[in-house]
Design a protein around this motif. Structure first.
Motif, PDB file in Angstrom:
ATOM      1  N   GLU A  39      47.532  42.781  61.934  1.00 45.48           N
ATOM      2  CA  GLU A  39      48.708  43.649  61.803  1.00 45.48           C
ATOM      3  C   GLU A  39      49.273  43.515  60.390  1.00 45.48           C
ATOM      4  O   GLU A  39      49.611  42.412  59.958  1.00 45.48           O
TER       5      GLU A  39
ATOM      6  N   ARG B  80      40.222  42.391  71.785  1.00 42.80           N
ATOM      7  CA  ARG B  80      41.615  42.209  72.206  1.00 42.80           C
ATOM      8  C   ARG B  80      42.444  41.561  71.092  1.00 42.80           C
ATOM      9  O   ARG B  80      43.639  41.818  70.976  1.00 42.80           O
ATOM     10  N   SER B  81      41.805  40.745  70.295  1.00 43.49           N
ATOM     11  CA  SER B  81      42.523  40.031  69.237  1.00 43.49           C
ATOM     12  C   SER B  81      42.674  40.850  67.968  1.00 43.49           C
ATOM     13  O   SER B  81      43.710  40.795  67.298  1.00 43.49           O
TER      14      SER B  81
ATOM     15  N   HIS C 133      48.382  50.338  66.691  1.00 41.87           N
ATOM     16  CA  HIS C 133      48.813  48.938  66.676  1.00 41.87           C
ATOM     17  C   HIS C 133      48.652  48.309  65.299  1.00 41.87           C
ATOM     18  O   HIS C 133      48.786  47.093  65.152  1.00 41.87           O
TER      19      HIS C 133
ATOM     20  N   ARG D 282      46.914  36.514  67.842  1.00 43.76           N
ATOM     21  CA  ARG D 282      46.835  37.674  66.959  1.00 43.76           C
ATOM     22  C   ARG D 282      47.006  37.211  65.516  1.00 43.76           C
ATOM     23  O   ARG D 282      47.550  36.143  65.258  1.00 43.76           O
TER      24      ARG D 282
ATOM     25  N   ARG E  27      52.390  34.472  72.511  1.00 49.20           N
ATOM     26  CA  ARG E  27      51.959  35.338  71.403  1.00 49.20           C
ATOM     27  C   ARG E  27      52.047  34.512  70.123  1.00 49.20           C
ATOM     28  O   ARG E  27      53.122  34.277  69.587  1.00 49.20           O
TER      29      ARG E  27
ATOM     30  N   GLN F 144      50.984  34.115  66.270  1.00 44.09           N
ATOM     31  CA  GLN F 144      50.523  34.993  65.191  1.00 44.09           C
ATOM     32  C   GLN F 144      50.698  34.371  63.804  1.00 44.09           C
ATOM     33  O   GLN F 144      51.777  34.409  63.224  1.00 44.09           O
TER      34      GLN F 144
END
Length: 935
Positions: free
Chosen positions: A420, A412-413, A500, A254, A136, A138
């Motif tokens: 976020e 998905r990304s 999310h 992400r 993951r 980010q």
């Protein structure tokens, strides 16, 4: 030092320089170009051979210029640097493209090289799958004010990059090359007439839109490319085991954002601004999905008479029957025999309904409701996967794996939220709000009088009560009302956009466990966390304590232990995914205790965080608050991740991308692909301990580092905390006060207005100002003193340091980054800045200490790395600096004169100050562009 063949690069820089010269010749008075050429040639000669008479003549030339002419001279150098940056970026990307075409093993940090290394270490398909599942990665975009360039300049820079790349085509006819050169000349001319200095301070909305620029211009194209490159590397390296088809590649990339959520020290980030940020993000990504759907409609023209879609696809198409009339209007039978085009048209319509709703809310209108829009990104994804599975069912797997797969990767990304959004606030604001709420309730104690244990106990007890707590009063302070509004806004936006949507709620200046429980208590009023009537727990907010100072970093273990041992907290953590996020502040810890103490404290803190989390069965996510410059945790991302303590990185990492780093990494797709790949591959290597044996840190290395950190911190604090007049030296001998006039960010540059203490000035202007004056002490001060004192004249100790630099990634990265900053420092110029100080004797004394430490640090680095040159291991940077320094020199001298004239102009003569302010601000921009560093 290895020589890099940069003939093509030098030719490109020369071409750009000539085009700029043409613009100056045609668009400006002759004096501008004549002065630029005199300074350029003169300072090049001085770099080759010092000539005091020539130096005095050049200084007289600068001193005789009026502010208007001086401004244009500065702009000429700034434009040159911008063009040189474009040429260097394109040259680096060209080199990588040629490497790919060669068919050889790709460069260090590529997926190809990384997978070959992992396989050579014995990583099987099963182990690599385990690693991929844990990944993951980010990056978190922030609006920290370190980007000195306006967006108009960034967009012009991107247009020039695109044109420059077209020039690389060897098959261009002569007339085509002339046309391209003409287009570049036009863009340089437009750039020359575009003001690089902001007239007005940006508001948060401007910063939000600046952040969206990178997604729109590059990242929507870059992200699928990154996944495809990984797939090709898997085919090449694990081909005998089935290649990419043998693996399940999750959505590990992400993005996050602080823009519109970071309220620490920024009174302009309100709950209304947070709503604006989220809605603008969502609209941006939904519009892009719509464009992708339109492209798919032109491609998936399969006829129902020639293929038979899957039953699952037919069912999803049938589920949209109730919106056919609205979607097709007068043509309900449109695409009746082209099932995929018909479904895609309906999807396009549904996305449009969502966009219309967002735009109504942005316009301040009443919420029209979700209507035919998608309930969540999962529903949209189900439609895309139904199309893909159906294509595969009738032999079109290759078609499904093309543009449609790219859209699946994007969803998905980015979901329906794009990035976020983290919320950040300072800990005392929460404490004050909780204390006020307690004071309104007759049955609760005086919160301010409670010790830490009592605070934890009462907060945990309140959080354990079932249901959402009642608000005790309405007559609350604005601080408390704003915090509660933010919590309700988070809850509402999760329902409106996506569950999310939000990342972490970051608490800056976390000192104790109760600071985390305070946020959860305040969040419970909005129903974001707590206990249901049936006794089960829920938690829709992830709280991340941020540890920033050297003292706070030393207290991480007891603070986390105390927090994780609170049963109510553990229950909520489990309900939210059982991942404890912890943020580490590089900037303030370095400003506080210096580069050695900061780096080592952060390193040890990560070991303790990882051990504490593992001992309590909790997963851990490290959130690194890195800046662009070395003094704020900057440096190559790949090496930075590799330099983390062995075993502490387990596939999951998060880090801030700030200011000029955003434009440097993400303005162009080729560069963005390279930078993301380097980061992800670094994460894969650093996480290999999950599957294969890793070499642990050597205890004797750590013992040496303990001693070095103490010595380095003592040296740094002796200068910055204990030297009388040091803060005056900083404020008078650097342009720190004038940087605040640049209008490069919405957040104030000081925590307390008018407070000139080291604590009050924020880390960004602290580093920015030292860099401008070419004495980049945040990145190296204390290293020379520590190494020199520890090794003495002992050959064995020198050998030990060399062994550490060779075998310990942490130590090597620390020294390499500091070497780079030493190379960008220029003490002969820094001495001229010291002459700006009112107390000349004091300034000379402080400067002498800085110069001595510089010499010691440089000498120790050369000894440890066994090299006569600081940048022997980075020839490209060495050559870049060699090209830039003769152009930076006149800018620094211009800035010194402008600072003196600006400060000498009395407050009673604001017109005179205003005349000198513009060339001064332009010089700050120009130096930032030339050094490729701000804060």
């Amino acid at each position: 030092m290895q020589r890099v063949d940069d003939k093509n690069l030098r030719a490109r820089v020369k071409l750009f320089g000539n085009l700029l010269g043409s613009v100056l010749s045609e668009q400006e008075r002759p004096q501008v170009l004549e002065t630029v050429e005199a300074l350029r040639k003169g300072f090049i000669q001085l770099r080759q051979h010092e000539d005091p008479a020539k130096r005095r003549a050049l200084m007289r030339l600068i001193g005789a210029l009026d502010p208007h002419t001086l401004s244009h001279v500065v702009r000429a150098f700034a434009t040159y640097f911008l063009l040189a940056n474009i040429a260097e970026e394109d040259f680096a990307n060209q080199q990588r493209r040629r490497h790919v075409l060669s068919g050889e093993r790709l460069w260090y940090g590529s997926f190809d090289d990384t997978l070959r290394e992992l396989k050579a270490q014995g990583m099987s398909v099963e182990q690599l799958q385990e690693l991929l599942d844990a990944l993951r990665f980010q990056p978190v975009f922030t609006a920290h004010p370190t980007e000195a360039k306006r967006r108009a300049v960034l967009e012009a820079q991107r247009r020039l990059y695109v044109l420059a790349r077209r020039l690389n085509n060897p098959n261009l006819a002569e007339h085509q090359r002339r046309d391209l050169n003409g287009q570049i000349l036009n863009q340089v001319q437009v750039l020359w007439k575009t003001d690089e200095v902001r007239i007005q301070k940006p508001v948060v909305e401007d910063e939000i839109k600046n952040g969206l620029f990178y997604f729109r211009e590059t990242l929507f194209d870059t992200v699928p490319r990154v996944y495809r490159n990984l797939g090709r590397a898997l085919d090449n390296v694990y081909g005998e085991e089935g290649g990419a088809k043998a693996f399940r590649i999750p959505a590990f990339l992400r993005f996050g954002s602080w823009i519109g959520g970071d309220r620490d020290g920024n009174p302009f980030v309100t709950d209304a601004v947070t709503k604006l940020a989220v809605r603008l993000q969502s609209r941006e990504v939904l519009k892009h999905y719509r464009r992708r759907i339109e492209e798919l409609q032109l491609q998936l023209t399969h006829s129902a008479s020639l293929v038979r879609p899957s039953a699952a696809f037919e069912a999803r198409l049938e589920a949209d029957a109730d919106i056919i009339a609205a979607a097709f209007g007068a043509k309900p039978g449109r695409y009746a025999f082209e099932p995929y085009r018909r479904k895609l048209h309906l999807m396009h319509y549904r996305l449009g309904v969502q966009i219309s709703r967002i735009e109504a809310l942005l316009d301040g209108l009443a919420d029209p409701g979700r209507g035919a829009g998608y309930a969540a990104e999962d529903d949209f994804m189900a439609d895309l996967l139904a199309i893909a599975d159906s294509l595969i069912s009738h032999g079109d797997a290759n078609v499904a794996d093309a543009e449609l797969q790219d859209l699946v990767v994007l969803v998905r990304s980015f979901g329906f939220f794009l990035a976020e959004l983290d919320i950040r606030q300072e800990s005392t604001r929460h404490t004050e709000a909780v204390a006020e709420l307690f004071a309104k309730a007759a049955n609760l104690p005086d919160y301010n009088e409670l010790n830490e244990s009592a605070r934890i106990g009462v907060l945990a007890d309140l959080l354990s009560h079932a249901g959402t707590p009642l608000l005790y009063a309405q007559d609350l302070s604005e601080n408390t009302r704003e915090i509660l509004r933010v919590m309700h806004t988070m809850a509402g936006l999760r329902r409106e956009i996506s569950p999310h949507l939000f990342g972490a709620y970051v608490i800056s200046m976390t000192h104790q466990a109760s600071h985390v429980l305070e946020v959860l208590f305040l969040a419970s009023f909005a129903g974001l966390c707590g206990r249901h009537q049936d006794g089960t727990w829920h938690c829709d907010i992830r709280v991340a304590p941020l540890f920033e100072t050297i003292e706070d970093l030393s207290k991480i273990e007891p603070t986390l232990v105390r927090l994780l041992d609170v049963p109510a907290y553990r229950a909520m953590l489990t309900a939210s995914g059982n991942v404890q996020e912890v943020m580490l502040g590089y900037s303030d810890s370095c400003k506080d205790g210096g580069i050695l103490a900061s780096s080592w404290s952060l390193y040890k803190a990560q070991r303790l965080i990882s051990q504490t989390a593992q001992s309590r069965g909790v997963a851990c996510r490290m959130f690194h608050g890195r800046g662009g410059s070395v003094g704020r945790g900057g440096g190559p991302t790949h090496d930075a991740i590799m330099a983390q303590p062995p075993g502490t990185v387990r596939g999951d990492i998060k880090f801030t991308e700030q200011g000029e780093v955003l434009s440097a990494k993400y303005s162009n797709a080729d560069t963005a692909t390279y930078e993301l790949t380097m980061g992800i591959s670094g994460l894969m290597k650093a996480s290999r301990c999950m599957s294969v044996a890793c070499v642990p840190d050597q205890p004797d290395f750590m013992a040496v580092m303990d001693e070095l950190a103490v010595r380095g911190e003592d040296s740094y604090r002796d200068l910055t905390d204990k030297t009388p007049g040091f803060i005056d030296y900083f404020y008078e001998g650097t342009p720190v006060a004038e940087i605040g006039l640049l209008n490069i960010g919405s957040r104030p540059s000081h925590r307390a207005k008018g407070d000139r203490s080291k604590y009050s000035v924020r880390a960004i202007p602290w580093v920015f100002a030292w860099a401008q004056s070419r004495q980049i002490i945040p990145a190296w001060y204390g290293i020379g003193a520590a190494l020199k004192a520890w090794r003495g004249d002992d050959p064995a100790r020198l050998a030990r340091l060399r062994e550490m630099a060779r075998d310990w990634p942490f130590f090597r990265a620390l020294l390499s980054n500091s070497k780079m900053s030493l190379s960008k420092s220029e003490l002969s110029i820094a001495r001229e800045y010291a002459s700006l100080c009112g107390d000349g004797e004091l300034a000379a004394s402080i400067f002498a200490r800085i110069a001595a430490e510089y010499e010691d640090s440089a000498a120790q680095m050369r000894e440890v790395f066994e090299s006569d040159e600081l940048l022997s291991d980075n020839p490209q940077l060495a050559m870049s600096l060699a090209r830039r320094n003769p152009y930076l020199d006149p800018l620094n001298h211009i800035q010194i004169i402008a600072l003196r004239r600006y400060r000498d102009a009395s407050d009673a003569d604001p017109a005179e100050r205003a005349r000198w302010q513009l060339p001064l601000l332009r010089s700050i921009n120009a130096l930032a562009t030339g050094m490729r560093n701000t804060g």
